[in-house]
Design an enzyme around this catalytic site. Sequence first.
Site, PDB file in Angstrom:
ATOM      1  N   GLU A 147      -7.273   5.219   6.297  1.00 47.36           N
ATOM      2  CA  GLU A 147      -6.583   5.226   7.577  1.00 47.36           C
ATOM      3  C   GLU A 147      -7.296   6.093   8.600  1.00 47.36           C
ATOM      4  O   GLU A 147      -7.851   7.147   8.278  1.00 47.36           O
ATOM      5  CB  GLU A 147      -5.133   5.717   7.380  1.00 47.36           C
ATOM      6  CG  GLU A 147      -4.316   5.821   8.651  1.00 47.36           C
ATOM      7  CD  GLU A 147      -4.067   4.482   9.343  1.00 47.36           C
ATOM      8  OE1 GLU A 147      -5.051   3.810   9.725  1.00 47.36           O
ATOM      9  OE2 GLU A 147      -2.885   4.124   9.508  1.00 47.36           O
ATOM     10  N   ARG A 184      -3.659   4.089   0.125  1.00 49.38           N
ATOM     11  CA  ARG A 184      -4.072   4.502   1.479  1.00 49.38           C
ATOM     12  C   ARG A 184      -4.310   6.005   1.493  1.00 49.38           C
ATOM     13  O   ARG A 184      -3.496   6.771   0.975  1.00 49.38           O
ATOM     14  CB  ARG A 184      -2.988   4.131   2.486  1.00 49.38           C
ATOM     15  CG  ARG A 184      -3.166   4.777   3.851  1.00 49.38           C
ATOM     16  CD  ARG A 184      -2.109   4.310   4.820  1.00 49.38           C
ATOM     17  NE  ARG A 184      -1.731   5.377   5.743  1.00 49.38           N
ATOM     18  CZ  ARG A 184      -0.855   5.252   6.725  1.00 49.38           C
ATOM     19  NH1 ARG A 184      -0.241   4.091   6.911  1.00 49.38           N
ATOM     20  NH2 ARG A 184      -0.565   6.277   7.514  1.00 49.38           N
ATOM     21  N   HIS A 224       0.840  -1.198   0.000  1.00 47.27           N
ATOM     22  CA  HIS A 224       0.000   0.000   0.000  1.00 47.27           C
ATOM     23  C   HIS A 224       0.871   1.241   0.000  1.00 47.27           C
ATOM     24  O   HIS A 224       1.977   1.269   0.547  1.00 47.27           O
ATOM     25  CB  HIS A 224      -1.016   0.004   1.145  1.00 47.27           C
ATOM     26  CG  HIS A 224      -0.468   0.035   2.541  1.00 47.27           C
ATOM     27  ND1 HIS A 224       0.076   1.164   3.105  1.00 47.27           N
ATOM     28  CD2 HIS A 224      -0.412  -0.919   3.495  1.00 47.27           C
ATOM     29  CE1 HIS A 224       0.438   0.910   4.344  1.00 47.27           C
ATOM     30  NE2 HIS A 224       0.172  -0.355   4.610  1.00 47.27           N
TER      31      HIS A 224
END
Length: 285
Positions: free
Chosen positions: A184, A154, A109
């Site tokens: 996140e 992300r 990621h």
Amino acid sequence: MKGKAARFRELIAKGAVAMPGVPNAATGRQVERAGFEAVYVSGAGMANATAGVPDIGLLTSTEVAQLAGYVANAVTIPAIVDADTGFGGAVNVARTIRQLEQAGLAGCHLEDQEFPKRCGHLAGKEVVDVDEMVGKIKAAVRARRDQDFLIIARTDARAVEDFDSAVKRARRYVEAGADGIFPEALQSNEEFKGFAREIKAPLLANMTEFGKSPLLSFQELSDFGYRMVIFPMSAFRVSMKASDEFLLDLKKQGTQSGWLDKMQTRKDLYELLDYDPTAESWHER
């Protein structure tokens, strides 16, 4: 035989996958032995455990590829790694993807933070312009040689801007070619559920302790529609707490004899490493 990246895609197509995080290859072997289908190589874990530094982007792409490669090659299950911001601009991102593929990873990621990055659950982080991140994702997609190598975007926008901004960014990242999205530091059960309603792509949930997100169960997140659930630092935190207690007692007592029943034995270690000291040779997986 299918490669690990293809096998990982099959896993998340069928349902959710739990991925304990590891800082090194020995712990990766423990994850596989416990029966998990995939393992997550933690960026914070590598920085904290191997280099003894905070998770602020201090490791280089070469170091991350080498350390994560040790994990990937020590297990037979797929390994996904934290590739931070890609270690630079779009050109650097492309090189990073090639390095990680060559090291044996099944995917990674990339985050949309400004460099130097910070832990996603700390204050003070900043995000790059959405077009810059879109350019990085496109570069990553073009660079991979194995089309099954999973590129997860992300976004840290929830904590910096707001929930709606994180959703908007995620949509742009999917349009740019990201195979999955990692939102996140979502801050409630409802935000996790709402994000899954808004974004129709494989989603990754981060169940890190002592952060901004509630600790939801794997089953809850699976029911919401998440396909990847990571526990990035859990095993590391448990082991660090245990070693702290042991070292204080060793300093006080001057002997480790009271801890033998809490230790991994030599026999257990050799079994974990697939090592028979009586054999003529040892073959790496």
